[in-house]
Scaffold this motif. Structure first.
Motif, mmCIF file in Angstrom:
data_model
loop_
_atom_site.group_PDB
_atom_site.id
_atom_site.type_symbol
_atom_site.label_atom_id
_atom_site.label_comp_id
_atom_site.label_asym_id
_atom_site.label_seq_id
_atom_site.Cartn_x
_atom_site.Cartn_y
_atom_site.Cartn_z
ATOM 1 N N MET A 1 0.404 16.493 -2.244
ATOM 2 C CA MET A 1 -0.045 16.626 -0.544
ATOM 3 C C MET A 1 -0.138 15.414 0.003
ATOM 4 S SD MET A 1 -3.419 18.639 0.756
ATOM 5 C CE MET A 1 -4.488 17.963 -0.046
ATOM 6 N N GLU A 2 0.676 15.190 1.034
ATOM 7 C CA GLU A 2 0.651 14.084 1.851
ATOM 8 C C GLU A 2 0.253 14.400 3.337
ATOM 9 O OE1 GLU A 2 3.374 10.277 1.657
ATOM 10 O OE2 GLU A 2 4.318 11.574 3.048
ATOM 11 N N TRP A 3 -0.731 13.577 3.576
ATOM 12 C CA TRP A 3 -1.186 13.348 4.940
ATOM 13 C C TRP A 3 -0.438 12.440 5.784
ATOM 14 C CZ3 TRP A 3 -4.681 17.227 6.858
ATOM 15 C CH2 TRP A 3 -5.395 18.017 5.892
ATOM 16 N N GLU A 4 0.413 12.787 6.722
ATOM 17 C CA GLU A 4 0.969 11.837 7.697
ATOM 18 C C GLU A 4 0.417 11.462 8.907
ATOM 19 O OE1 GLU A 4 5.434 10.717 9.033
ATOM 20 O OE2 GLU A 4 5.029 12.144 7.443
ATOM 21 N N PHE A 5 -0.100 10.367 9.277
ATOM 22 C CA PHE A 5 -0.787 9.936 10.718
ATOM 23 C C PHE A 5 0.272 9.434 11.648
ATOM 24 C CE2 PHE A 5 -4.022 10.358 7.683
ATOM 25 C CZ PHE A 5 -5.083 10.936 8.208
ATOM 26 N N ASN A 6 0.367 9.885 12.825
ATOM 27 C CA ASN A 6 1.444 9.249 13.755
ATOM 28 C C ASN A 6 0.769 8.130 14.346
ATOM 29 O OD1 ASN A 6 -0.405 10.261 15.826
ATOM 30 N ND2 ASN A 6 1.038 12.051 16.066
ATOM 31 N N ILE A 49 -12.575 5.559 -0.055
ATOM 32 C CA ILE A 49 -12.642 6.850 0.242
ATOM 33 C C ILE A 49 -11.313 7.602 -0.248
ATOM 34 C CG2 ILE A 49 -12.835 8.604 1.983
ATOM 35 C CD1 ILE A 49 -14.983 6.674 3.187
ATOM 36 N N LEU A 50 -10.079 6.818 0.481
ATOM 37 C CA LEU A 50 -8.627 7.457 0.249
ATOM 38 C C LEU A 50 -8.508 7.581 -1.041
ATOM 39 C CD1 LEU A 50 -6.872 5.779 3.294
ATOM 40 C CD2 LEU A 50 -7.876 8.207 3.207
ATOM 41 N N PHE A 51 -8.954 6.441 -1.808
ATOM 42 C CA PHE A 51 -8.704 6.719 -3.378
ATOM 43 C C PHE A 51 -9.246 7.921 -3.945
ATOM 44 C CE2 PHE A 51 -9.877 5.563 -7.534
ATOM 45 C CZ PHE A 51 -8.625 5.377 -8.398
ATOM 46 N N TYR A 55 -7.594 10.654 -6.224
ATOM 47 C CA TYR A 55 -7.956 10.969 -7.499
ATOM 48 C C TYR A 55 -8.183 12.395 -7.853
ATOM 49 C CZ TYR A 55 -10.123 10.092 -12.173
ATOM 50 O OH TYR A 55 -10.343 10.132 -13.485
ATOM 51 N N PHE A 56 -9.227 12.829 -7.073
ATOM 52 C CA PHE A 56 -9.802 14.127 -7.154
ATOM 53 C C PHE A 56 -8.935 15.336 -6.645
ATOM 54 C CE2 PHE A 56 -13.523 11.405 -7.429
ATOM 55 C CZ PHE A 56 -13.914 11.673 -8.650
ATOM 56 N N TYR A 57 -8.160 15.205 -5.651
ATOM 57 C CA TYR A 57 -7.484 16.299 -4.859
ATOM 58 C C TYR A 57 -6.121 15.845 -4.823
ATOM 59 C CZ TYR A 57 -12.211 17.229 -3.381
ATOM 60 O OH TYR A 57 -13.586 17.748 -3.511
ATOM 61 N N GLY A 58 -5.518 14.672 -5.264
ATOM 62 C CA GLY A 58 -3.953 14.550 -5.249
ATOM 63 C C GLY A 58 -3.489 14.279 -4.026
ATOM 64 N N TRP A 303 -4.509 3.216 -5.929
ATOM 65 C CA TRP A 303 -4.047 3.930 -7.132
ATOM 66 C C TRP A 303 -2.691 3.223 -7.538
ATOM 67 C CZ3 TRP A 303 -4.711 6.371 -2.549
ATOM 68 C CH2 TRP A 303 -3.616 6.685 -1.750
ATOM 69 N N GLU A 304 -1.930 2.556 -6.612
ATOM 70 C CA GLU A 304 -0.897 1.786 -6.956
ATOM 71 C C GLU A 304 -1.198 0.568 -7.544
ATOM 72 O OE1 GLU A 304 1.766 1.469 -3.418
ATOM 73 O OE2 GLU A 304 2.265 3.347 -3.493
ATOM 74 N N LEU A 305 -2.419 -0.148 -6.977
ATOM 75 C CA LEU A 305 -2.817 -1.466 -7.728
ATOM 76 C C LEU A 305 -3.522 -1.116 -9.137
ATOM 77 C CD1 LEU A 305 -4.726 -3.234 -4.561
ATOM 78 C CD2 LEU A 305 -2.396 -3.778 -5.931
ATOM 79 N N SER A 306 -4.085 -0.112 -9.215
ATOM 80 C CA SER A 306 -4.572 0.279 -10.660
ATOM 81 C C SER A 306 -3.563 0.448 -11.683
ATOM 82 C CB SER A 306 -5.492 1.602 -10.406
ATOM 83 O OG SER A 306 -4.662 2.808 -9.902
#
Length: 404
Positions: A1-6, A49-51, A55-58, A303-306
């Motif tokens: 699930m991706e949230w896109e912000f304009n 927070i975004l991580f 992590y928990f909700y994908g 999550w990419e850095l990890s």
């Protein structure tokens, strides 16, 4: 699930990050004591927070990157519009010494990266991607060299690695600069200023002296007409940068924007005797700086850095330690072992690991508590935003020619 912000929601999110960061710095003594910039404090909290949501909700989040780039370009344009030739001449020998010092560190940075990568059995070019390509160079340089390494030298995933390493450097550069300078300043037993004291340094009877970027929260007396004139100059510089980047290339777009600002300012002042309104430039530049850093950290995907390989994490950890030690023991001593040198050390940590906006934010966090440093704010933006990119390219080409 991706949230896109304009662009609108990205701007809203960035302003929320800045307000939260300001609240954190005002309320948390640790952040004040270690001079952590407000955008870094709020941005790191947002990234965590975004991580957690990922992590928990994908969930993943995509913020408007062109808007972030636009604010970065506006910041560099403001540096150019603030740099008249008399100020550049005032930099004199200290500017040259600092440029040589930073150039030496680029060689050290690449030597560490290549040496550790080779010792751990990695392609030595990965060492450059965890060296000055991403740390001194930043995201723009990482993207440019990443594609070169992938297409010409077959380094798989070089661009993705570069983006992750540059993001790491952006964050760490904002975290180590303040503490390094704070320790140096405390050894001088220099007293901290209260809020009124910091402003009194720059004000006399309500008249503000124009020292761009030095005291970010200082009131500036600007008018609607001066704001419109300033925006028009920004528009000219950004348009010039876009045209040159499209048809000429060679240099990163922000260098064209900065150069256009320098040329436009000095032509208007020297040829047409135009009264440049530095206060408006200062306001737009500082606002752009804060918004750029907030958006950059909103786009930080922990999550990419990890997922970075252990050897790469080890290289970046050593680079961080060496940067802090170099700034503390060498930059400070060579530049004079005084308060200006301490502020310069904070700036060096900023663009040595991240970017010039981080360097300026580091220096602001120090000068807000201990007083202004005209010398540092003259030298660091010019070296970090303009000269160092040219030097970095030359040194990288030498390293690549040796390795291949």
């Amino acid at each position: 699930m991706e949230w896109e912000f304009n662009s609108y929601y990205t701007l809203i999110a960035a302003t929320v990050v800045l307000l939260v960061g300001k609240l954190m710095v005002n309320r948390i003594k640790f952040l004040q004591n270690f001079n952590i910039p407000e955008p870094v404090a709020g941005g790191l909290l947002a990234a965590v927070i975004l991580f957690g949501l990922h992590y928990f909700y994908g969930a993943s989040f995509k913020f408007e990157k062109p808007l972030q780039d636009a604010f970065m370009l506006m910041f560099f344009t403001s540096i150019g519009l603030s740099a008249d030739f008399s100020r550049l001449r005032a930099g004199g020998m200290p500017l040259i010494i600092f440029l040589i010092l930073v150039s030496v560190f680029i060689v050290v940075q690449n030597g560490i990266g290549v040496g550790m990568a080779t010792a751990m059995g990695l392609d030595p070019l990965i060492g450059l991607m965890t060296g000055s390509v991403t740390l001194t160079g930043g995201h723009g340089t990482a993207g440019a060299w990443g594609s070169v390494f992938e297409n010409q030298y077959g380094v798989t995933g070089a661009t993705g690695l570069g983006m992750a390493a540059a993001t790491f450097g952006l964050v760490v550069g904002g975290l180590i600069g303040g503490p390094v300078a704070r320790r140096l300043v405390n050894k001088m037993h220099r007293p901290r200023l209260d809020v009124g004291g910091a402003r009194a340094t720059h004000a006399d009877g309500g008249e503000i002296i124009d020292d761009p970027f030095e005291v970010r929260d200082q009131p500036r007396l600007i008018t609607a007409s001066s704001a419109i004139e300033t925006l028009a100059m920004f528009a000219v510089c950004l348009s010039f940068a876009e045209i040159m980047n499209t048809y000429v290339g060679v240099l990163p777009k922000f260098v064209w924007a900065l150069g256009a600002g320098v040329i436009l300012r000095n032509v208007l002042v020297l040829v047409f005797k135009f009264n440049m309104f530095d206060r408006a430039i200062d306001v737009f530049g500082n606002a752009s700086l804060s918004l750029f850093l907030a958006m950059a950290l909103l786009n930080l995907k922990l999550w990419e850095l990890s997922g970075l390989a252990g050897p790469v994490v080890a290289i970046l950890a050593v680079q961080t330690l060496v940067m802090a030690l170099f700034a503390y023991f060498i930059t400070f001593r060579v530049m004079g072992k005084n308060y200006d040198a301490a502020v310069l050390s904070a700036g060096h940590c900023g663009f040595g690991m991240g970017a010039t906006p981080t360097a300026v934010a580091n220096m602001q966090s120090v000068t807000e508590h201990f007083g202004p440093s005209h010398k540092a704010f003259l030298i660091v933006p010019m070296v970090g935003a303009f000269f160092i990119d040219l030097v970095n390219v030359a040194i990288l080409k030498i390293f690549i020619s040796i390795l291949h």
